[in-house]
Design an enzyme around this catalytic site. Sequence first.
Site, PDB file in Angstrom:
ATOM      1  N   SER A  65       6.347   0.529  22.921  1.00 45.35           N
ATOM      2  CA  SER A  65       6.273   1.595  23.917  1.00 45.35           C
ATOM      3  C   SER A  65       7.049   2.824  23.458  1.00 45.35           C
ATOM      4  CB  SER A  65       6.836   1.097  25.256  1.00 45.35           C
ATOM      5  OG  SER A  65       8.195   0.733  25.123  1.00 45.35           O
ATOM      6  N   LYS A  97       3.710  -3.383  36.895  1.00 43.88           N
ATOM      7  CA  LYS A  97       4.333  -4.238  35.877  1.00 43.88           C
ATOM      8  C   LYS A  97       5.855  -4.066  35.887  1.00 43.88           C
ATOM      9  CE  LYS A  97       4.457  -7.018  32.271  1.00 43.88           C
ATOM     10  NZ  LYS A  97       5.747  -6.820  31.607  1.00 43.88           N
ATOM     11  N   ASN A 147       4.434  -2.568  27.039  1.00 46.59           N
ATOM     12  CA  ASN A 147       5.415  -2.569  28.129  1.00 46.59           C
ATOM     13  C   ASN A 147       5.908  -1.138  28.331  1.00 46.59           C
ATOM     14  OD1 ASN A 147       6.649  -4.020  30.104  1.00 46.59           O
ATOM     15  ND2 ASN A 147       8.263  -4.844  28.819  1.00 46.59           N
ATOM     16  N   ARG A 185      23.570  -8.884  33.884  1.00 48.49           N
ATOM     17  CA  ARG A 185      23.328  -9.028  32.438  1.00 48.49           C
ATOM     18  C   ARG A 185      24.301  -8.161  31.641  1.00 48.49           C
ATOM     19  NH1 ARG A 185      16.993 -10.059  30.892  1.00 48.49           N
ATOM     20  NH2 ARG A 185      16.450 -11.323  32.709  1.00 48.49           N
ATOM     21  N   MET A 194      -0.852  -5.799  15.645  1.00 42.36           N
ATOM     22  CA  MET A 194      -1.029  -7.233  15.444  1.00 42.36           C
ATOM     23  C   MET A 194       0.292  -8.004  15.496  1.00 42.36           C
ATOM     24  SD  MET A 194      -4.164  -8.248  15.224  1.00 42.36           S
ATOM     25  CE  MET A 194      -4.545  -7.097  16.559  1.00 42.36           C
ATOM     26  N   GLU A 233      11.306 -10.399  38.304  1.00 43.53           N
ATOM     27  CA  GLU A 233      11.620 -11.430  37.305  1.00 43.53           C
ATOM     28  C   GLU A 233      13.124 -11.469  37.022  1.00 43.53           C
ATOM     29  OE1 GLU A 233      10.968 -11.633  32.555  1.00 43.53           O
ATOM     30  OE2 GLU A 233       9.144 -11.294  33.734  1.00 43.53           O
ATOM     31  N   TYR A 234      13.729 -10.305  36.857  1.00 38.63           N
ATOM     32  CA  TYR A 234      15.181 -10.236  36.659  1.00 38.63           C
ATOM     33  C   TYR A 234      15.910 -10.883  37.838  1.00 38.63           C
ATOM     34  CZ  TYR A 234      15.751  -7.153  32.550  1.00 38.63           C
ATOM     35  OH  TYR A 234      15.788  -6.632  31.280  1.00 38.63           O
ATOM     36  N   THR A 245       0.720  -2.045   9.098  1.00 42.40           N
ATOM     37  CA  THR A 245       1.060  -2.788   7.884  1.00 42.40           C
ATOM     38  C   THR A 245      -0.116  -3.680   7.509  1.00 42.40           C
ATOM     39  OG1 THR A 245       3.378  -2.794   8.569  1.00 42.40           O
ATOM     40  CG2 THR A 245       2.745  -4.336   6.824  1.00 42.40           C
TER      41      THR A 245
END
Length: 473
Positions: free
Chosen positions: A76, A182, A102, A287, A11, A189-190, A35
């Site tokens: 993951s 994915k 992911n 990066r 969650m 995306e990078y 939790t």
Amino acid sequence: MLKQQVGVIGMAVMGRNLALNIESKKYTVSIFNRTQSVTEEVINNNKEKKIFPYFSIKDFVNSLRKPRCILLMVKSGQPTDETIQFILPYLNKGDILIDGGNTFYKDSIRRSNDLMKCGINFIGMGVSGGELGALNGPSIMPGGSREAYDLVSSMLKKISAKFKNEPCVSYIGPNGAGHYVKMIHNGIEYGDMQLISESYFILKNVLNMKNEELSNTFSQWNKGELNSYLIEITKNIFLKKEKDGIHYLIDSILDHAEDKGTGKWISQDALELHEPLSLITESVFARYLSSLKDQRLIASKILKGPILKCISSQNKELFVEEVRRALYLGKIISYAQGFSQLKKASEKYSWNLQYGKIAKIFRAGCIIRADFLERITDAFKSNNVTNLLLTPYFSEISNKYEKSLRYITSYAIKYGIPVPTFASAISYYDNYRTMSSSANLIQAQRDYFGAHTYRRTDKKGYFHTNWLTKKEL
């Protein structure tokens, strides 16, 4: 006692929002979180919804209709493995486990094989769109059991993003195929983000553009070929001010681009596949280099560079157009590399990926959504495309815009502006179009010092030469 249709474990924001999304499509949902207080918080904030909390894994599993459909939204790696082992004793043959995290695709291949032996259907499912996408409709990339996908496809289509009323979800392929796609999405995306940031840096430094003008420029770009989610949010970022209403937030953000480590996966896999994923890999390295802030501060005082020459106001509009064209071609090359790697992986793992369908999934809901994905879908109407750059539309644009990419890259290099992905893009472009390259010398060198042999242009077979003259012997 009535049983729920779908169960969600985990969650955190993505699991929570996917649970809310599923419930909003008229499904009843059981939820569980390690939790207990987190589960209670979700329920307290959504009392009117048909979401039912459980605080033991046994009760959670027993609350679901058979065959059970359970969506795992946990971290993951080891946490996912531990959750699967935790829940496995309570499952029955035919139940469906969906890993929406992911996840590295090789983990999905392993889990798919292991769970198949237990009679459990496994789906490794890539989900893109961030927390808002999870709530309102993400791009979904499911791979694994085709039988299981057919059972849950109706739900996935309902909760996914829509492009012209078409769901942004489609069965990708066996075992790890969904998470592989994915991973490619994340790599693109990078690349997109780095290309955009280099464009911004050029406009800011060469044209002395202020934030409002930068926003206006990106706004104009978003009305044409570059129309995309990332261009849209970039124009908004430039206008965001601090709480004082005076200073722009972008000017106070530290130039240290962080990452979650997923970007390296695609580059590591490219090396394994012998795939030249140069632009996307360079965006990962950019990066890493940005993280060396303390070293860069020292280097800026020691290492010399050229004095920047700004463009005159009368040439400003032309220069902006050159940057736009360079950015668009760089973007095309990034996608070309990504889809080329998809093709190589599909061949290695016998996934039979449908590249046009994959491009369709990216058209809405995800971070890399862009108008030109329609062009990619069209290009892959034949699934035998070798490289996007060789298709009619993209080769035409490449031939038209390569001078702009070349000009902007050389201008930036001449005046000391770092453009790693622009430079990588034009280097890839020139290497790819070169009929006879310098690699013949490398093969000669390898044969000289290691007797690795070489092939000839005029004869078939492999050859070795004794490169030393009698005098040297």
